[in-house]
Design a protein around this motif. Structure first.
Motif, mmCIF file in Angstrom:
data_model
loop_
_atom_site.group_PDB
_atom_site.id
_atom_site.type_symbol
_atom_site.label_atom_id
_atom_site.label_comp_id
_atom_site.label_asym_id
_atom_site.label_seq_id
_atom_site.Cartn_x
_atom_site.Cartn_y
_atom_site.Cartn_z
ATOM 1 N N CYS A 157 47.521 -72.183 6.580
ATOM 2 C CA CYS A 157 46.887 -72.532 5.308
ATOM 3 C C CYS A 157 47.923 -72.462 4.185
ATOM 4 O O CYS A 157 48.781 -71.569 4.183
ATOM 5 N N GLU A 190 45.798 -72.202 -1.514
ATOM 6 C CA GLU A 190 44.430 -72.381 -1.009
ATOM 7 C C GLU A 190 43.933 -71.110 -0.343
ATOM 8 O O GLU A 190 42.760 -70.754 -0.461
ATOM 9 N N ARG A 246 37.018 -78.391 8.138
ATOM 10 C CA ARG A 246 38.009 -78.843 7.157
ATOM 11 C C ARG A 246 39.274 -77.980 7.238
ATOM 12 O O ARG A 246 40.395 -78.498 7.210
ATOM 13 N N ASP A 266 41.248 -78.955 10.324
ATOM 14 C CA ASP A 266 41.963 -80.215 10.075
ATOM 15 C C ASP A 266 43.197 -79.963 9.214
ATOM 16 O O ASP A 266 44.277 -80.505 9.486
ATOM 17 N N ASN A 267 43.044 -79.150 8.167
ATOM 18 C CA ASN A 267 44.178 -78.844 7.288
ATOM 19 C C ASN A 267 45.289 -78.125 8.037
ATOM 20 O O ASN A 267 46.470 -78.423 7.846
ATOM 21 N N SER A 268 44.929 -77.177 8.885
ATOM 22 C CA SER A 268 45.918 -76.434 9.649
ATOM 23 C C SER A 268 46.692 -77.376 10.571
ATOM 24 O O SER A 268 47.930 -77.344 10.621
ATOM 25 N N ASN A 310 47.092 -80.603 10.257
ATOM 26 C CA ASN A 310 47.920 -81.507 9.452
ATOM 27 C C ASN A 310 49.143 -80.803 8.866
ATOM 28 O O ASN A 310 50.220 -81.402 8.783
ATOM 29 N N LEU A 311 48.999 -79.540 8.466
ATOM 30 C CA LEU A 311 50.148 -78.778 7.960
ATOM 31 C C LEU A 311 51.224 -78.627 9.030
ATOM 32 O O LEU A 311 52.417 -78.798 8.762
#
Length: 119
Positions: A52, A56, A94, A97-99, A101-102
């Motif tokens: 993360c 955020e 969500r 997905d963010n993890s 993508n990071l």
């Protein structure tokens, strides 16, 4: 969200596999051999560790008591989500997905392209 649904969602990400480097009870999810999620149990609750962004992470910890700095992880870049039913499923998805993508964003362009073509 139960374990089976969570595991299925994680494994549905392109080029993802589940490994057990920390023992049979800790599921580590990797994309191209880079960890983006970990499922374990702590204090009788299922726990999901995710990468993360630091800004955020702090905001999420202010909003949700079930989100803490990553347990046994780099506290600046990882969070732990405890499944006490206080974090909405949509928010959990969500964050997954963010993890993902990071982690993908830090890979070589060649690896990124091979993953993105599978979306």
């Amino acid at each position: 969200m139960d374990f089976a649904a969570l595991k299925a969602y994680l494994l549905n990400k392109p080029c993802t596999e589940c490994q057990f480097p920390f023992g049979e009870d800790v599921h580590v999810f990797k994309v191209k051999n880079k960890m983006f999620a970990l499922i374990g149990w702590r204090n009788d609750l299922m726990m999901l560790n995710l990468k993360c962004a630091p800004s955020e992470s702090l905001m999420l910890q202010d909003i949700f008591s079930a989100i803490t700095p990553g347990y046994h992880m780099d506290k600046k870049h990882w969070i732990s989500v405890y499944f006490d039913q206080s974090v909405p499923n949509g928010e959990v998805l969500r964050l997954i997905d963010n993890s993902f993508n990071l982690v993908v964003s830090k890979m070589t362009k060649k690896d990124q392209q091979s993953i993105l073509t599978l979306f």
